[in-house]
Design a protein around this motif. Structure first.
Motif, mmCIF file in Angstrom:
data_model
loop_
_atom_site.group_PDB
_atom_site.id
_atom_site.type_symbol
_atom_site.label_atom_id
_atom_site.label_comp_id
_atom_site.label_asym_id
_atom_site.label_seq_id
_atom_site.Cartn_x
_atom_site.Cartn_y
_atom_site.Cartn_z
ATOM 1 N N MET A 1 2.957 8.231 2.726
ATOM 2 C CA MET A 1 2.919 7.701 1.380
ATOM 3 C C MET A 1 3.849 6.498 1.289
ATOM 4 S SD MET A 1 2.898 11.018 -1.034
ATOM 5 C CE MET A 1 1.326 10.950 -1.839
ATOM 6 N N THR A 2 3.437 5.550 0.470
ATOM 7 C CA THR A 2 4.238 4.352 0.279
ATOM 8 C C THR A 2 4.359 4.040 -1.214
ATOM 9 O OG1 THR A 2 2.296 2.913 0.459
ATOM 10 C CG2 THR A 2 3.514 3.348 2.480
ATOM 11 N N THR A 3 5.392 3.290 -1.563
ATOM 12 C CA THR A 3 5.544 2.843 -2.947
ATOM 13 C C THR A 3 5.014 1.427 -3.061
ATOM 14 O OG1 THR A 3 7.790 2.083 -2.535
ATOM 15 C CG2 THR A 3 7.535 4.309 -3.421
ATOM 16 N N HIS A 4 4.456 1.128 -4.205
ATOM 17 C CA HIS A 4 3.896 -0.195 -4.469
ATOM 18 C C HIS A 4 4.362 -0.662 -5.837
ATOM 19 C CE1 HIS A 4 1.060 0.310 -1.132
ATOM 20 N NE2 HIS A 4 0.906 1.548 -1.579
ATOM 21 N N PHE A 5 4.683 -1.940 -5.940
ATOM 22 C CA PHE A 5 4.990 -2.562 -7.222
ATOM 23 C C PHE A 5 3.704 -3.216 -7.701
ATOM 24 C CE2 PHE A 5 6.173 -6.212 -9.802
ATOM 25 C CZ PHE A 5 7.001 -5.619 -10.733
ATOM 26 N N ILE A 6 3.263 -2.887 -8.906
ATOM 27 C CA ILE A 6 2.029 -3.468 -9.415
ATOM 28 C C ILE A 6 2.236 -4.031 -10.808
ATOM 29 C CG2 ILE A 6 0.541 -1.959 -8.044
ATOM 30 C CD1 ILE A 6 0.047 -0.372 -10.610
ATOM 31 N N SER A 7 1.358 -4.949 -11.172
ATOM 32 C CA SER A 7 1.302 -5.504 -12.519
ATOM 33 C C SER A 7 -0.095 -5.258 -13.052
ATOM 34 C CB SER A 7 1.561 -7.014 -12.496
ATOM 35 O OG SER A 7 2.847 -7.292 -12.038
ATOM 36 N N ALA A 8 -0.183 -5.011 -14.340
ATOM 37 C CA ALA A 8 -1.480 -4.793 -14.968
ATOM 38 C C ALA A 8 -1.483 -5.411 -16.354
ATOM 39 C CB ALA A 8 -1.778 -3.301 -15.067
ATOM 40 N N GLU A 9 -2.670 -5.749 -16.826
ATOM 41 C CA GLU A 9 -2.840 -6.284 -18.163
ATOM 42 C C GLU A 9 -3.753 -5.318 -18.915
ATOM 43 O OE1 GLU A 9 -3.043 -10.768 -19.067
ATOM 44 O OE2 GLU A 9 -5.120 -10.062 -19.029
ATOM 45 N N GLY A 31 -2.521 4.829 -8.010
ATOM 46 C CA GLY A 31 -1.582 5.753 -7.374
ATOM 47 C C GLY A 31 -0.893 6.606 -8.420
ATOM 48 N N GLU A 32 0.128 7.317 -7.981
ATOM 49 C CA GLU A 32 0.901 8.176 -8.885
ATOM 50 C C GLU A 32 2.086 7.383 -9.431
ATOM 51 O OE1 GLU A 32 1.929 11.272 -11.130
ATOM 52 O OE2 GLU A 32 0.148 11.239 -9.858
ATOM 53 N N PRO A 33 2.103 7.099 -10.744
ATOM 54 C CA PRO A 33 3.186 6.286 -11.306
ATOM 55 C C PRO A 33 4.546 6.990 -11.225
ATOM 56 C CG PRO A 33 1.367 6.515 -12.865
ATOM 57 C CD PRO A 33 1.101 7.449 -11.747
ATOM 58 N N LEU A 34 5.546 6.263 -10.740
ATOM 59 C CA LEU A 34 6.924 6.743 -10.766
ATOM 60 C C LEU A 34 7.604 6.284 -12.052
ATOM 61 C CD1 LEU A 34 8.120 6.062 -7.127
ATOM 62 C CD2 LEU A 34 7.489 8.248 -8.145
ATOM 63 N N ARG A 35 7.363 5.021 -12.386
ATOM 64 C CA ARG A 35 7.908 4.472 -13.627
ATOM 65 C C ARG A 35 7.095 3.248 -13.989
ATOM 66 N NH1 ARG A 35 11.293 0.149 -13.750
ATOM 67 N NH2 ARG A 35 11.676 -0.864 -11.783
ATOM 68 N N GLU A 51 4.425 -3.601 -15.806
ATOM 69 C CA GLU A 51 4.874 -3.571 -14.411
ATOM 70 C C GLU A 51 5.200 -2.130 -14.078
ATOM 71 O OE1 GLU A 51 8.087 -6.341 -14.027
ATOM 72 O OE2 GLU A 51 6.752 -8.050 -14.255
ATOM 73 N N ALA A 52 4.831 -1.709 -12.863
ATOM 74 C CA ALA A 52 5.006 -0.310 -12.506
ATOM 75 C C ALA A 52 5.298 -0.156 -11.015
ATOM 76 C CB ALA A 52 3.741 0.486 -12.847
ATOM 77 N N VAL A 53 5.890 0.980 -10.706
ATOM 78 C CA VAL A 53 6.065 1.421 -9.311
ATOM 79 C C VAL A 53 5.223 2.681 -9.172
ATOM 80 C CG1 VAL A 53 7.671 2.248 -7.567
ATOM 81 C CG2 VAL A 53 8.370 0.448 -9.164
ATOM 82 N N VAL A 54 4.315 2.667 -8.192
ATOM 83 C CA VAL A 54 3.449 3.830 -7.961
ATOM 84 C C VAL A 54 3.548 4.275 -6.504
ATOM 85 C CG1 VAL A 54 1.818 3.170 -9.772
ATOM 86 C CG2 VAL A 54 1.399 2.431 -7.438
ATOM 87 N N ILE A 55 3.254 5.535 -6.274
ATOM 88 C CA ILE A 55 3.164 6.067 -4.917
ATOM 89 C C ILE A 55 1.692 6.146 -4.566
ATOM 90 C CG2 ILE A 55 3.494 8.084 -3.446
ATOM 91 C CD1 ILE A 55 5.932 8.773 -5.072
ATOM 92 N N GLY A 56 1.346 5.621 -3.399
ATOM 93 C CA GLY A 56 -0.038 5.656 -2.960
ATOM 94 C C GLY A 56 -0.124 6.040 -1.504
#
Length: 60
Positions: A1-9, A31-35, A51-56
């Motif tokens: 599993m890895t963490t990813h920083f994503i942006s969404a509108e 993915g699974e949102p951490l915050r 903006e979010a950090v998710v585990i995928g």
């Protein structure tokens, strides 16, 4: 599993509860949102920027 920083509108919703549901549904697709946090509100276009950090799963 890895963490990813994503942006969404996301479109602004009628109520804060609907907006939270829409944000969480969009993040679950990635993915699974951490915050997550709303970082900008564009009233003219009726969008919020998230903006979010998710585990995928790690992609090979």
């Amino acid at each position: 599993m890895t963490t990813h920083f994503i942006s969404a509108e996301i479109d602004i919703q009628d109520s804060p509860q609907k907006l939270q549901h829409e944000i969480e549904a969009e993040l679950q697709k990635r993915g699974e949102p951490l915050r997550w946090a709303i970082t900008n509100v564009d009233e003219k276009q009726q969008k919020v920027h998230v903006e979010a950090v998710v585990i995928g799963e790690e992609k090979s």
